[in-house]
Design a protein around this motif. Structure first.
Motif, PDB file in Angstrom:
ATOM      1  N   GLU A   1     -24.882 -26.389 -58.064  1.00 21.73           N
ATOM      2  CA  GLU A   1     -25.884 -25.704 -58.883  1.00 21.73           C
ATOM      3  C   GLU A   1     -26.919 -25.004 -58.010  1.00 21.73           C
ATOM      4  OE1 GLU A   1     -29.402 -26.907 -62.111  1.00 21.73           O
ATOM      5  OE2 GLU A   1     -27.747 -28.283 -61.716  1.00 21.73           O
ATOM      6  N   GLU A   2     -27.324 -25.674 -56.927  1.00 16.50           N
ATOM      7  CA  GLU A   2     -28.326 -25.093 -56.034  1.00 16.50           C
ATOM      8  C   GLU A   2     -27.765 -23.891 -55.292  1.00 16.50           C
ATOM      9  OE1 GLU A   2     -31.889 -24.325 -54.474  1.00 16.50           O
ATOM     10  OE2 GLU A   2     -31.446 -25.846 -55.993  1.00 16.50           O
ATOM     11  N   GLU A   3     -26.493 -23.934 -54.889  1.00 14.88           N
ATOM     12  CA  GLU A   3     -25.868 -22.802 -54.196  1.00 14.88           C
ATOM     13  C   GLU A   3     -25.760 -21.598 -55.120  1.00 14.88           C
ATOM     14  OE1 GLU A   3     -22.925 -25.069 -50.985  1.00 14.88           O
ATOM     15  OE2 GLU A   3     -22.280 -24.794 -53.063  1.00 14.88           O
ATOM     16  N   ILE A   4     -25.451 -21.844 -56.379  1.00 14.83           N
ATOM     17  CA  ILE A   4     -25.361 -20.754 -57.349  1.00 14.83           C
ATOM     18  C   ILE A   4     -26.736 -20.135 -57.572  1.00 14.83           C
ATOM     19  CG2 ILE A   4     -24.973 -20.266 -59.804  1.00 14.83           C
ATOM     20  CD1 ILE A   4     -22.629 -22.257 -59.660  1.00 14.83           C
ATOM     21  N   LYS A   5     -27.738 -20.970 -57.704  1.00 14.18           N
ATOM     22  CA  LYS A   5     -29.099 -20.470 -57.920  1.00 14.18           C
ATOM     23  C   LYS A   5     -29.573 -19.677 -56.709  1.00 14.18           C
ATOM     24  CE  LYS A   5     -31.902 -23.102 -60.117  1.00 14.18           C
ATOM     25  NZ  LYS A   5     -32.826 -24.197 -60.497  1.00 14.18           N
TER      26      LYS A   5
ATOM     27  N   VAL B   1     -23.941 -17.607 -67.240  1.00 16.30           N
ATOM     28  CA  VAL B   1     -22.825 -18.520 -67.484  1.00 16.30           C
ATOM     29  C   VAL B   1     -22.803 -19.634 -66.445  1.00 16.30           C
ATOM     30  CG1 VAL B   1     -20.313 -18.723 -67.576  1.00 16.30           C
ATOM     31  CG2 VAL B   1     -21.451 -16.754 -68.612  1.00 16.30           C
ATOM     32  N   LEU B   2     -22.772 -19.281 -65.168  1.00 22.23           N
ATOM     33  CA  LEU B   2     -22.633 -20.292 -64.117  1.00 22.23           C
ATOM     34  C   LEU B   2     -23.899 -21.123 -63.934  1.00 22.23           C
ATOM     35  CD1 LEU B   2     -20.632 -18.323 -61.402  1.00 22.23           C
ATOM     36  CD2 LEU B   2     -19.804 -19.619 -63.373  1.00 22.23           C
ATOM     37  N   GLY B   3     -25.050 -20.601 -64.366  1.00 22.24           N
ATOM     38  CA  GLY B   3     -26.292 -21.360 -64.267  1.00 22.24           C
ATOM     39  C   GLY B   3     -26.518 -22.300 -65.435  1.00 22.24           C
ATOM     40  N   ASP B   4     -25.614 -22.292 -66.406  1.00 23.57           N
ATOM     41  CA  ASP B   4     -25.703 -23.169 -67.575  1.00 23.57           C
ATOM     42  C   ASP B   4     -24.534 -24.145 -67.511  1.00 23.57           C
ATOM     43  OD1 ASP B   4     -24.792 -23.902 -70.428  1.00 23.57           O
ATOM     44  OD2 ASP B   4     -26.810 -23.113 -70.781  1.00 23.57           O
ATOM     45  N   ALA B   5     -24.821 -25.443 -67.458  1.00 20.71           N
ATOM     46  CA  ALA B   5     -23.779 -26.444 -67.233  1.00 20.71           C
ATOM     47  C   ALA B   5     -22.673 -26.376 -68.285  1.00 20.71           C
ATOM     48  CB  ALA B   5     -24.398 -27.836 -67.207  1.00 20.71           C
TER      49      ALA B   5
ATOM     50  N   GLY C   1     -20.668 -14.116 -55.499  1.00 19.13           N
ATOM     51  CA  GLY C   1     -20.247 -14.346 -54.121  1.00 19.13           C
ATOM     52  C   GLY C   1     -20.251 -15.806 -53.730  1.00 19.13           C
ATOM     53  N   VAL C   2     -19.874 -16.702 -54.656  1.00 19.65           N
ATOM     54  CA  VAL C   2     -19.837 -18.135 -54.367  1.00 19.65           C
ATOM     55  C   VAL C   2     -18.444 -18.680 -54.679  1.00 19.65           C
ATOM     56  CG1 VAL C   2     -22.289 -18.461 -54.818  1.00 19.65           C
ATOM     57  CG2 VAL C   2     -20.649 -18.732 -56.691  1.00 19.65           C
TER      58      VAL C   2
ATOM     59  N   LYS D   1     -30.891 -14.349 -54.263  1.00 18.08           N
ATOM     60  CA  LYS D   1     -30.687 -13.397 -53.163  1.00 18.08           C
ATOM     61  C   LYS D   1     -30.216 -12.050 -53.694  1.00 18.08           C
ATOM     62  CE  LYS D   1     -28.053 -12.789 -48.871  1.00 18.08           C
ATOM     63  NZ  LYS D   1     -27.070 -13.412 -47.957  1.00 18.08           N
ATOM     64  N   LEU D   2     -29.261 -12.066 -54.634  1.00 24.29           N
ATOM     65  CA  LEU D   2     -28.724 -10.816 -55.172  1.00 24.29           C
ATOM     66  C   LEU D   2     -29.735 -10.095 -56.044  1.00 24.29           C
ATOM     67  CD1 LEU D   2     -25.111 -12.022 -56.037  1.00 24.29           C
ATOM     68  CD2 LEU D   2     -25.761 -10.412 -54.243  1.00 24.29           C
TER      69      LEU D   2
END
Length: 317
Positions: A18-22, A55-59, A11-12, A27-28
């Motif tokens: 990176e902080e918004e993804i984390k 995936v999205l949490g790994d640069a 939902g991003v 939350k989920l």
């Protein structure tokens, strides 16, 4: 295989930091954790959320994933096959012996295999430059406890769904049981750190962070370390006053009800809130409870009160 939109899963926006993804991931995970979620597909959603964050949490994985969709308009669930040259420059072999697909030749993966495993299982293969071993990712979940657990401390067992690789290097989930020590004085929203209980990594596992939540209880309202407790009281105890015994989260206490009290009166017990360096207070909210008028004698008593007291609470209203 079917394309997965990991940004949609969390939902991003694709421009999320990176902080918004984390933050979205945490939350989920809390929302769909099997211990608290009422959703029928909570386990499946948890697996999808973990996969997307993997995936999205790994640069590096995120960069490769973004490169895959650059200039394309793939939709979640769409039949999909990676372009033959995808993965060059992201740690693949650049078209060497393993094939032109990059990421160890997964560009032409089996359409029936898992999207994540097909694309990322061999990330870093080929002639990737050597890097220092990385510590595993931290994991986040929530744990629901009773208010009394915070007053006295406790040990609780929890079950977590964790993602890991099987012998065939596929991403799978399994249930993991842990025994957790709840320290005295924890508050809602506080996180407990369990060292080494996160995701595995070459340089050791990450940590597991458990966010404290209190189980809903109609008797209590919690504000930081202060606790508000509703206490039922008889009409004569309110009118005449006197000492009553009350069961509180810290144990039974005797309190004095001032004569002439009304419903909603608040009695403050200093230091009897949630323990801590500065303990909170316990507020007892008095609530009058009428005895039943189920028998002739009980109704007669109420009629006598009505005649002799001639009380109208709405007078002047």
């Amino acid at each position: 295989m079917e394309y997965k939109d990991y940004y949609q899963t969390l939902g991003v926006a694709k421009t999320a930091s990176e902080e918004e993804i984390k933050k979205a991931y945490r939350k989920l995970v809390r929302k769909y954790h099997p211990d608290v979620s009422k959703e029928a597909d909570a386990q499946k959603k948890t697996q999808e959320i973990n996969e997307a964050y993997g995936v999205l949490g790994d640069a590096e994985k995120r960069a490769a994933y973004d490169d895959l969709g650059r200039g394309q308009h793939y939709r979640a669930g769409q039949e999909f096959r990676p372009p033959p040259d995808w993965g060059r420059g992201f740690g693949g072999n650049g078209g060497g012996a393993a094939g032109a697909g990059g990421f160890g030749g997964f560009g032409g993966g089996d359409p029936g295999s898992d999207f994540f495993a097909d694309l990322f299982a061999n990330l870093g293969g080929g002639r990737r430059r050597q890097q220092a071993p990385q510590r595993g990712e931290d994991s986040h979940a929530s744990i629901t406890i009773e208010l009394t657990d915070s007053y006295h401390g406790a040990t609780r067992s929890i079950s977590l769904m964790v993602a890991e690789r099987d012998a065939q290097d596929r991403i799978v989930t399994r249930e993991r049981n842990l025994s957790v020590n709840i320290p005295k004085g924890v508050t809602a929203g506080q996180q407990l750190r369990l060292s080494g209980q996160g995701q595995p990594g070459a340089a050791g596992p990450g940590d597991l962070y458990l966010e404290i939540q209190f189980r809903a209880d109609a008797r209590y309202r919690i504000d930081g370390r202060d606790v508000y407790q509703t206490v039922p009281v008889t009409p004569w105890e309110m009118a005449l006053g006197g000492e009553i015994e009350v069961g509180t989260p810290s144990g039974k206490v005797n309190v004095t009800v001032p004569a002439g009290s009304q419903s909603g009166r608040k009695l403050r017990l200093r230091g009897r809130g949630i323990p801590g360096k500065e303990a909170g207070d316990l507020y007892l909210l008095l609530e009058v409870v009428l005895p039943p008028a189920a028998t002739d004698r009980q109704r007669e008593l109420y009629q006598t009160m009505a005649r002799e007291m001639a009380f109208n609470p709405r007078a002047g209203g």
